[in-house]
Design a protein around this motif. Structure first.
Motif, PDB file in Angstrom:
ATOM      1  N   LEU A 161     121.732  99.433  50.328  1.00 25.06           N
ATOM      2  CA  LEU A 161     121.185 100.324  51.342  1.00 25.06           C
ATOM      3  C   LEU A 161     120.634  99.397  52.533  1.00 25.06           C
ATOM      4  N   VAL A 162     120.003  98.454  52.137  1.00 27.23           N
ATOM      5  CA  VAL A 162     119.497  97.374  53.294  1.00 27.23           C
ATOM      6  C   VAL A 162     120.800  96.817  53.954  1.00 27.23           C
TER       7      VAL A 162
ATOM      8  N   ARG B 290     131.397 102.721  63.608  1.00 27.09           N
ATOM      9  CA  ARG B 290     132.499 103.000  62.645  1.00 27.09           C
ATOM     10  C   ARG B 290     133.090 101.565  62.375  1.00 27.09           C
ATOM     11  N   LEU B 291     133.079 100.691  63.427  1.00 24.38           N
ATOM     12  CA  LEU B 291     134.045  99.368  63.078  1.00 24.38           C
ATOM     13  C   LEU B 291     132.972  98.559  62.067  1.00 24.38           C
ATOM     14  N   ALA B 292     131.618  98.411  62.639  1.00 22.96           N
ATOM     15  CA  ALA B 292     130.921  97.561  61.928  1.00 22.96           C
ATOM     16  C   ALA B 292     130.724  98.065  60.673  1.00 22.96           C
ATOM     17  N   LEU B 293     130.575  99.481  60.298  1.00 29.12           N
ATOM     18  CA  LEU B 293     130.348  99.774  58.829  1.00 29.12           C
ATOM     19  C   LEU B 293     131.562  99.440  58.040  1.00 29.12           C
TER      20      LEU B 293
ATOM     21  N   HIS C 245     124.974  96.338  59.940  1.00 28.74           N
ATOM     22  CA  HIS C 245     126.123  96.933  60.836  1.00 28.74           C
ATOM     23  C   HIS C 245     125.393  96.888  62.220  1.00 28.74           C
ATOM     24  N   GLU C 246     123.782  97.309  62.126  1.00 34.34           N
ATOM     25  CA  GLU C 246     123.555  97.678  63.290  1.00 34.34           C
ATOM     26  C   GLU C 246     123.431  96.620  64.518  1.00 34.34           C
TER      27      GLU C 246
END
Length: 462
Positions: free
Chosen positions: A268-269, A157-160, A275-276
Motif C-alpha cells: 500500500l505504501v 496511469r503510467l507511473a502506477l 508513483h506519486e
C-alpha cells in the motif's frame, strides 16, 4: 553584520500568524493550507507559530520555511524531529506502519530489506521496463485517435503501471481505477482528521467514517490481489528481484519475516509513494511545457539531437540536461510532498526562534521552493534555474522535493530515471498545447489536483 548575528543567535518567541479569535487558523488550513503557509512566511518570516482550533482543543504548529531551517529539521537535528505528530498517526491508521511511517528499528529493518531494489545499478536496470510502459501509453493514444489527453491522469496511469511491473512483478491495469479513485479520498480523510481538534473514533458509523472504510477496503483488496497474483505466478529463472519476493523471503535473512498484514502495508505504501512523485513531475512537466512553447521547443531539440529517434536508456540521462532541468523546475513548483511534518522531542531553536519540546513542526517545500531569498520571480517557470552553476549558488535545501536527511525518499533516483525517460520518449512523438491553462491543487498526504490538466496532442514527424 552585528545585527544579522544577533538575529541568528538570540532565542526569541516565534511570531504568530493572525487568525480568528476562537478557531485561530483552523479554517484557513482546512480550506487552503498551501496558501496559508505561504502567507505565514510572507507576513511573519521563516519560523511562524500557527494555532488552529478552539481553546482547550487548540493545536499549535511551527512552520519552518527557510532552506537552513529545513536542513536542520530533516538532516542536522533529524533525531530530534520525529514522525510522531497527529498527521503521521492518521497516515499509520490509514496505510499501516510501512516504510513511509515506521520509525526506529522498524524503519531500519524495512529499509534494509528494500534497499537492494534501489541501488543505482539496479535502478538503471529498470530503464527498459519504464520505456516499455511509455510505448504502451503512447500507442494507446494513437490507437484511440486522441486529440487531447489529461496529462496528469495519464501520467498517473503510467507511473502506477511502472511501479507495479518493477516493484511487484505483476500488472495492475485492473487496479488503476481503484487506486486513482481511492487515494485522493483517503488523503482528504487523513487531512480532515489531522486538522480536527476533536476526532470521533474511526469505528463510529458516521458518514465520513463509512466512506473512508469503503475506500480503505477497496485499497486493501487491490493490495491483496497484487500479492495473490504474484504468488500465483510462481518463481522462475531470473525471478525474485521484485519487492514482494524480497519481503516474502525475508524470513531467510537476519530480519524476521513479514506477516500478511505487514506485506499488505508495504504494498500500500509503495503504491502511494512509488508513483506519486513521478506522476506529479511528469504530468505537470507536460502541462508547463504546453504553456511555454519556447521551453518545449528547446526540450524537443535536445531530445531529437541526443536520441535521434532511438529509445533512451539510463546511460542517456547525463546527455539530457535540459530535459532534467525541466523536471527539476517542475518539482520546484509542484512538489509531490508539499508539506512535511515532524514533532520536536526536545526544546531547540531554529533560526534563533525557540521551538518547545513536543511542538509540531512543518517544513514546506511548497513554500521554500517559492522563497524570494533563493528564487527570483518564484512563480515563473524557468528550467535554467537548474544549471550546475545556479544550483551550486543556492543552499542545499532551497530545493528538496524528495525530503532530506536519513528519511529522504529511498526511490528518488528511480523517480528521476523514470521521469526523464518518460518525458523524453513522449516528446519524441508529440508536442503539447494547453487546453486547461490553470490546474488547481491542494495538499493532503501528497499534492492533489482539483481539476483537469488537458493538453492537445500535436503529432511529430519521424
Amino acid at each position: 553584520m552585528g545585527e544579522t548575528h544577533m538575529a541568528i543567535t538570540t532565542r526569541t518567541e516565534a511570531p504568530r500568524l493572525t487568525g480568528l479569535p476562537v478557531l485561530g487558523s483552523l479554517l484557513d488550513l482546512k480550506n487552503d493550507s498551501l496558501a496559508t503557509f505561504l502567507r505565514a512566511r510572507r507576513d511573519h518570516g521563516d519560523v511562524v507559530r500557527i494555532s488552529a482550533g478552539p481553546p482547550g482543543a487548540r493545536a499549535v504548529v511551527y512552520g519552518v520555511f527557510s532552506a537552513e531551517g529545513a536542513q536542520q529539521v530533516l538532516a542536522g537535528e533529524s533525531a530530534n524531529f520525529r514522525k510522531d505528530n497527529a498527521f503521521y498517526q492518521e497516515i499509520r491508521e490509514s496505510f499501516g506502519n510501512g516504510l513511509l511511517t515506521s520509525q526506529d528499528e522498524d524503519y531500519l529493518r524495512q529499509r534494509r530489506l528494500v534497499q537492494p531494489l534501489f541501488t543505482k545499478r539496479r535502478v538503471d536496470g529498470y530503464a527498459a521496463a519504464v520505456a516499455a510502459e511509455v510505448r504502451t501509453l503512447t500507442a494507446e493514444w494513437d490507437q484511440a485517435g486522441a486529440d487531447s489527453v489529461d496529462v496528469l491522469q495519464e501520467s498517473t496511469r503510467l507511473a502506477l503501471r511502472a511501479v507495479a511491473r518493477i516493484l511487484f512483478g505483476t500488472d495492475v491495469d485492473t487496479a488503476v481505477d481503484v487506486v486513482e479513485r481511492c487515494f485522493p479520498g483517503v488523503g482528504a480523510y487523513v487531512l480532515r482528521r489531522g486538522y480536527s481538534p476533536l476526532k470521533v473514533p474511526r469505528d463510529w458509523p458516521t458518514p465520513g467514517n463509512r466512506r473512508a472504510a469503503a475506500l480503505h477496503q477497496a485499497l486493501y483488496e487491490v493490495c491483496d490481489r497484487i500479492i495473490a497474483d504474484r504468488k500465483a505466478a510462481g518463481r522462475g529463472p531470473g525471478d525474485g528481484d521484485d519487492l514482494l519476493t524480497l519481503l516474502a523471503e525475508a524470513e531467510s535473512a537476519e530480519d524476521s519475516s513479514f506477516d500478511a498484514t505487514e506485506l499488505r502495508e508495504q504494498v500500500l505504501v509503495f503504491l502511494l509513494a512509488g508513483h506519486e512523485t513521478t506522476a506529479t513531475s511528469l504530468g505537470f512537466a507536460l502541462h508547463l511545457l504546453a504553456r511555454h512553447p519556447d521551453v518545449q521547443r528547446r526540450a524537443h531539440e535536445e531530445v531529437d539531437r541526443v536520441l535521434g529517434g532511438r529509445t533512451p536508456g539510463a546511460a542517456d540521462l547525463d546527455a539530457l540536461p535540459y530535459v532534467t532541468r525541466v523536471l527539476k523546475e517542475t518539482m520546484r513548483l509542484f512538489p509531490a510532498a508539499p508539506v512535511i511534518g515532524r514533532r520536536a522531542v526536545a526544546a531547540t531553536e531554529v533560526g534563533g526562534v525557540a521551538i518547545p519540546a513536543g511542538a509540531d513542526v512543518v517544513v514546506a517545500p511548497w513554500v521554500t521552493h517559492r522563497h524570494p531569498a533563493y528564487w527570483e520571480d518564484p512563480e515563473r517557470f524557468d528550467p535554467d534555474r537548474f544549471t550546475p552553476e545556479a544550483e551550486a549558488a543556492r543552499p542545499r535545501y532551497a530545493w528538496f522535493p524528495f525530503g532530506g536527511g536519513p528519511r529522504a525518499c529511498i526511490g528518488q533516483h528511480f523517480s528521476m530515471l523514470e521521469s526523464v525517460i518518460a518525458l523524453a520518449m513522449v516528446l519524441q512523438r508529440h508536442g503539447f498545447e494547453a487546453v486547461d491553462t490553470e490546474v488547481p491543487v491542494s495538499s493532503a498526504i501528497t499534492l492533489q489536483v482539483a481539476g483537469p490538466a488537458r493538453c492537445r496532442l500535436v503529432p511529430r514527424e519521424g
